[in-house]
Write an enzyme that holds these catalytic residues in place. Structure first.
Site, PDB file in Angstrom:
ATOM      1  N   GLU A 205       0.355  -0.940   0.179  1.00  0.00           N
ATOM      2  CA  GLU A 205      -0.167  -0.228  -0.049  1.00  0.00           C
ATOM      3  C   GLU A 205       0.713   1.614  -0.216  1.00  0.00           C
ATOM      4  O   GLU A 205       0.616   2.057  -0.231  1.00  0.00           O
ATOM      5  CB  GLU A 205      -1.066  -0.111   1.594  1.00  0.00           C
ATOM      6  CG  GLU A 205      -1.461   0.679   1.007  1.00  0.00           C
ATOM      7  CD  GLU A 205      -2.766   1.135   2.498  1.00  0.00           C
ATOM      8  OE1 GLU A 205      -2.652  -0.289   3.132  1.00  0.00           O
ATOM      9  OE2 GLU A 205      -3.787   1.900   2.925  1.00  0.00           O
ATOM     10  N   HIS A 239      -4.995  -3.768  -2.349  1.00  0.00           N
ATOM     11  CA  HIS A 239      -4.240  -2.574  -2.256  1.00  0.00           C
ATOM     12  C   HIS A 239      -2.896  -2.669  -3.954  1.00  0.00           C
ATOM     13  O   HIS A 239      -3.706  -2.546  -4.856  1.00  0.00           O
ATOM     14  CB  HIS A 239      -3.331  -1.952  -0.914  1.00  0.00           C
ATOM     15  CG  HIS A 239      -4.494  -1.679  -0.717  1.00  0.00           C
ATOM     16  ND1 HIS A 239      -5.636  -1.004  -0.636  1.00  0.00           N
ATOM     17  CD2 HIS A 239      -4.402  -1.299   0.817  1.00  0.00           C
ATOM     18  CE1 HIS A 239      -6.504   0.029   0.783  1.00  0.00           C
ATOM     19  NE2 HIS A 239      -5.498  -0.593   1.636  1.00  0.00           N
ATOM     20  N   ASP A 288     -12.488   0.199   2.099  1.00  0.00           N
ATOM     21  CA  ASP A 288     -11.838  -0.179   3.136  1.00  0.00           C
ATOM     22  C   ASP A 288     -11.991   0.337   4.610  1.00  0.00           C
ATOM     23  O   ASP A 288     -12.416   0.409   5.413  1.00  0.00           O
ATOM     24  CB  ASP A 288     -10.376   0.095   2.555  1.00  0.00           C
ATOM     25  CG  ASP A 288      -8.927   0.069   3.533  1.00  0.00           C
ATOM     26  OD1 ASP A 288      -9.029  -0.703   4.177  1.00  0.00           O
ATOM     27  OD2 ASP A 288      -7.660   0.673   2.855  1.00  0.00           O
TER      28      ASP A 288
HETATM   29 ZN   LIG Z   1      -6.806  -2.337   4.742  1.00  0.00          ZN
END
Ligand SMILES: [Zn+2]
Length: 407
Positions: A205, A239, A288
């Protein structure tokens, strides 16, 4: 058997499974009549329910992903099982109102009572749940991480084995938080089950986690997961923002979950969605940290991010982004749903095609918002009727719980 009818489409179900779908039909007297057009329910393949508390509270001071994370840790530190149940129930209800019919809760609050709280919240709200019971071991960054960690892999496996899904609308699956939270040196000890059933993990991420993995192991996070044999058709990389060409190749046989509204909110970056699709990865979507709960925003975000990154329109067709938001998300979470077809789970929504946002639009995914969802059916049960959740005033519940957290 229950039958639903809207705009010429008639759907019948038994035991939560679609038994017939007919178009151009006429309603029968006992049918439940819905307004608008029927679409498959949306799958929220990546959620941390309690992060919803931070919406609209983190924008004044700038900062980074890492300073946002400190705010998240402060919320996590206050939650009790009772408050977690109340907050998560309201957040799951908000998801239903927005058109999500299934959620993958990436759950890492494991101290006493928290597992039961999240399972009960999904049941109370009426959403289908895949509980992604998350392996999280590192506690070196913040004291609150002791609530996330089972201490050892064996303790995680024992707790995981004790979890029971309370209904047929819930499954318990596994997740590995990230290479930040689980030392990749331990990956060799993961049991074969980690690659035989759906398993999710946060991957790349932030550039810092790549730099850390490369510095310590000489491997990217994706390479570490691939070395351990975790990647493959049952693996969902969440991600997958900062990938090398080799990472993209390695994820070609896996699933990737993008979270466009979170990735922009946290200044993560834009992942290589087209390259992953072309390499063979199945793409799905999640909200998320819930800066936004609107499946239409995630769906079109997949394509609109590509437009910003490439200067071209049409990397993804409307059908492809819809597939990512529905059937691919269901598959990532271990369910056979997301299509209005016989034999699929009876999870669907009705969308108003004549609101100020949708009037005149042919490609509803690029026009509608969550406010256009009028009705939601999960496992054949009518959970949202005429924009009202069966639990009543969800905004008041959210306000009460979030106000308490910051009191
Ligand atoms: Zn997460």
């Amino acid at each position: 058997m229950t039958a639903y009818f809207a705009s010429g489409t008639r759907i019948t179900e038994a035991d939560g499974i679609i038994t017939s779908v007919s178009t151009g039909s006429t309603p029968e007297r006992s049918d439940i009549r819905l307004p608008g057009v029927l679409l498959p329910g949306f799958a929220n393949a990546h959620s941390h329910a309690f992060h919803r508390a931070l919406r609209g509270r983190t924008h004044a001071d700038g900062g980074t992903f890492w300073t946002w994370r400190d705010a998240m840790y402060a919320v996590a530190a206050r939650l009790t099982p009772e408050r977690y149940f109340e907050l998560a129930t309201a957040v799951f209800a908000e998801m239903l109102l927005a058109g999500y019919t299934v959620v993958g809760e990436f759950h890492y609050l494991h101290d006493a009572g928290m597992d039961d709280a999240i399972l009960a919240a999904a049941t109370q709200a009426g959403i289908r749940l895949s509980l992604l019971d998350t392996l999280y071991l590192d506690t070196s960054a913040h004291p609150v991480q002791s609530r996330f960690s089972d201490g050892t892999l064996d303790a995680y496996l024992a707790r995981h084995a004790s979890l029971r899904a309370p209904s047929s609308e819930i499954q318990v699956l596994r997740a590995i938080h990230s290479v930040r939270a689980v030392d990749p040196g331990l990956f060799a000890e993961l049991t074969p089950e980690f690659s035989k059933a759906p398993v999710h993990a946060h991957v790349s991420e932030q550039p810092a986690e790549n730099a850390w993995a490369l510095g310590k192991f000489g491997r990217t996070p994706v390479e570490l997961f691939a070395d351990a044999g975790v990647t493959g058709p049952d693996f969902t990389a969440v991600h997958a923002t900062h990938l090398t060409p080799h990472d993209v190749e390695l994820l070609g046989g896996s699933r990737v979950c993008f979270c466009p509204t979170t990735e922009r909110d946290l200044a993560d970056g834009i992942g290589p969605a087209t390259a992953l699709r072309d390499a063979g990865a199945q793409l799905c979507l999640g909200s998320d940290q819930h800066a936004v709960i609107d499946p239409f925003e995630e769906l079109r975000g997949l394509e609109l991010n590509e437009r910003l990154a490439t200067g071209k329109r049409g990397s993804f067709t409307p059908d492809q982004v819809t597939q990512a938001a529905t059937a691919a998300g269901y598959a990532s979470l271990g369910w056979r749903g997301g299509r209005l077809e016989v034999g699929q789970l009876c999870d669907f929504i009705a969308v108003d095609p004549a609101s100020v946002r949708t009037a005149g639009a042919l490609q509803l995914g690029f026009a509608a918002t969550s406010a256009d969802v009028t009705d939601v059916v999960v496992a054949g049960r009518h959970v949202v009727r005429d924009r009202q959740h069966s639990l009543g005033n969800i905004a008041a519940r959210l306000d009460r719980e979030i106000s308490w957290l910051f009191s």
